[in-house]
Structure formats: C-alpha cells, structure tokens
Design an enzyme around this catalytic site. Structure first.
Site, PDB file in Angstrom:
ATOM      1  N   ARG A  68       0.815  -1.215   0.000  1.00  0.00           N
ATOM      2  CA  ARG A  68       0.000   0.000   0.000  1.00  0.00           C
ATOM      3  C   ARG A  68       0.849   1.266   0.000  1.00  0.00           C
ATOM      4  NH1 ARG A  68      -2.333  -3.910   2.801  1.00  0.00           N
ATOM      5  NH2 ARG A  68      -1.421  -3.200   4.751  1.00  0.00           N
ATOM      6  N   GLU A 105       3.762  -6.412  13.295  1.00  0.00           N
ATOM      7  CA  GLU A 105       2.635  -6.630  14.210  1.00  0.00           C
ATOM      8  C   GLU A 105       2.096  -8.052  14.061  1.00  0.00           C
ATOM      9  OE1 GLU A 105      -0.696  -4.080  13.455  1.00  0.00           O
ATOM     10  OE2 GLU A 105      -1.543  -4.400  15.448  1.00  0.00           O
TER      11      GLU A 105
HETATM   12  P1  AMP Z   1       4.944  -2.356  11.330  1.00  0.00           P
HETATM   13  O1  AMP Z   1       6.201  -2.853  10.709  1.00  0.00           O
HETATM   14  O2  AMP Z   1       4.555  -3.131  12.547  1.00  0.00           O
HETATM   15  O3  AMP Z   1       4.971  -0.861  11.561  1.00  0.00           O
HETATM   16  O4  AMP Z   1       3.776  -2.661  10.302  1.00  0.00           O
HETATM   17  C1  AMP Z   1       3.581  -1.825   9.209  1.00  0.00           C
HETATM   18  C2  AMP Z   1       3.239  -2.590   7.970  1.00  0.00           C
HETATM   19  O5  AMP Z   1       2.200  -3.540   8.206  1.00  0.00           O
HETATM   20  C3  AMP Z   1       2.709  -1.627   6.928  1.00  0.00           C
HETATM   21  O6  AMP Z   1       3.182  -2.026   5.655  1.00  0.00           O
HETATM   22  C4  AMP Z   1       1.207  -1.734   7.052  1.00  0.00           C
HETATM   23  O7  AMP Z   1       0.614  -1.661   5.772  1.00  0.00           O
HETATM   24  C5  AMP Z   1       0.959  -3.083   7.696  1.00  0.00           C
HETATM   25  N1  AMP Z   1       0.064  -3.001   8.861  1.00  0.00           N
HETATM   26  C6  AMP Z   1       0.410  -3.206  10.166  1.00  0.00           C
HETATM   27  N2  AMP Z   1      -0.636  -3.102  10.970  1.00  0.00           N
HETATM   28  C7  AMP Z   1      -1.688  -2.812  10.177  1.00  0.00           C
HETATM   29  C8  AMP Z   1      -3.074  -2.569  10.426  1.00  0.00           C
HETATM   30  N3  AMP Z   1      -3.580  -2.614  11.677  1.00  0.00           N
HETATM   31  N4  AMP Z   1      -3.868  -2.280   9.365  1.00  0.00           N
HETATM   32  C9  AMP Z   1      -3.357  -2.241   8.114  1.00  0.00           C
HETATM   33  N5  AMP Z   1      -2.071  -2.458   7.815  1.00  0.00           N
HETATM   34  C10 AMP Z   1      -1.242  -2.742   8.828  1.00  0.00           C
END
Ligand code: AMP
Length: 180
Positions: A68, A105
């Site tokens: 995205r 996450e």
């Molecule tokens: P992080 O590395 O934990 O900051 O996760 C970020 C990545 O995971 C990004 O590419 C987001 O598109 C996706 N992502 C993580 N959590 C969500 C969420 N709750 N909703 C949508 N996309 C998420």
C-alpha cells in the site's frame, strides 16, 4: 507529528476508512484504505496533505513500501518532482538487491531494494499507509542508509500510536495524517 491542520480532511478520512476486525489474524484490527482510494477527490487531498511537510525539502526519491506504500508513494513522488523506488518483499525484484529483515505486528518479514535504486547523498522520503510497530519502516530506513541515502523523513496516512512506532523511528522524522 501530525502533518496537517486540515480538520475537515481528518474527519472525512475517519468517516471513510474501514476497520476490519480480526484480519489477517485474530486480534488485529486492519485499517482498510481502499474506500479512500476509490474517492478521487479525497485521494487527491490525502496526497496533497502527505506531501505538504516535505515540499521545499529537496526530496529526490520517494521510497514506497509494498504494497500500500506504492499506492501512496507513487503519486507523492510525482507531486514532489522526485523519483519513485519500490521497497519490496524478498524475492520480487528482478535486479541485484539488498535485504533487511524485521518483525512486524503480525509475523516476521523482510524488505528488499535494488542496489542501484538510491545514489549516494540522495534525499529520501519513506512512505507507507500504516505505521504500527515501526519494524517495516525501520528496516526500509536501514536499506536507505546502506545505499548512502539521506533519510529526510517518513510519511504515513495512519499511525497506531499505542504501538510506539514514532518513538522507534524518531518523533521528529515521522509525519502522519491520522493517529489512533
Ligand atoms: P509495522 O512494521 O509493525 O509498523 O507494520 C507496518 C506494515 O504492516 C505496513 O506495511 C502496514 O501496511 C501493515 N500493517 C500493520 N498493521 C496494520 C493494520 N492494523 N492495518 C493495516 N495495515 C497494517
């Protein structure tokens, strides 16, 4: 940290973005941006607002994080008169690439960039839709620095504040339209 004082934009976004519970795993509330992408006027306002803090900052490349981050990063690159660089999941890029691993996450993953995607001293903006733990963006920043780029900042549409991503990335570098 908030990139815009446009409260109308914030409320319009809050009205249209969709929370999908338990996707892709139980306990995760997925922030679905597709209704915003389908609204051309709102999509345009989002791109404009996400670019605003970085205008005049001589950004030469926008790095969009799969997938995205591509949708937001490519129009932002055009608006900032910068090039666009995809940061992809491992094994997708056709040319010689460098990789960084990270935990996120929901699961563990890696991110890759072509080794010639960024030139020494280029001024880089990293873009993604959601900042959660910050692991993905931090790994992308490591790729930028390994290639000799200067990281000007990070731009997100949504930040999940309770996961402390901004602290991990450096508060002053992070701009976001929405915080939850
Ligand atoms: P992080 O590395 O934990 O900051 O996760 C970020 C990545 O995971 C990004 O590419 C987001 O598109 C996706 N992502 C993580 N959590 C969500 C969420 N709750 N909703 C949508 N996309 C998420």
């Amino acid at each position: 940290m908030n990139a815009t004082a446009d409260l109308t934009l914030v409320s319009d976004l809050k009205a249209i973005l969709r929370d999908v519970p338990d996707f892709p795993k139980p306990g995760i509330t997925f922030k679905d941006i597709t209704p915003m992408l389908a609204d051309p006027r709102l999509f345009g306002r989002v791109i404009h607002a996400m670019c605003a803090p970085f205008r005049g900052q001589r950004i030469t490349k926008v790095v969009g994080v799969e997938a995205r981050g591509f949708l937001l990063g490519a129009p932002m690159a055009l608006a900032l008169d910068a090039g666009f660089v995809p940061a992809r999941k491992p094994g997708k890029l056709p040319h010689r690439s460098i990789v960084e691993r990270y935990s996120l996450e929901y699961g563990a993953d890696g991110v890759e960039m072509h080794e010639d995607a960024i030139l020494q001293g280029e001024r880089i903006l990293v873009v993604d839709d959601v900042l959660a733990t910050g692991g993905t963006a931090e790994a992308t920043a490591r790729l930028v620095s390994r290639l000799g780029g200067e990281l000007v900042g990070f731009s997100f549409l949504i930040t999940l504040d309770f996961l402390e991503g901004p602290r991990r990335l450096g508060m002053e570098k992070v701009k976001t339209l929405l915080s939850f």
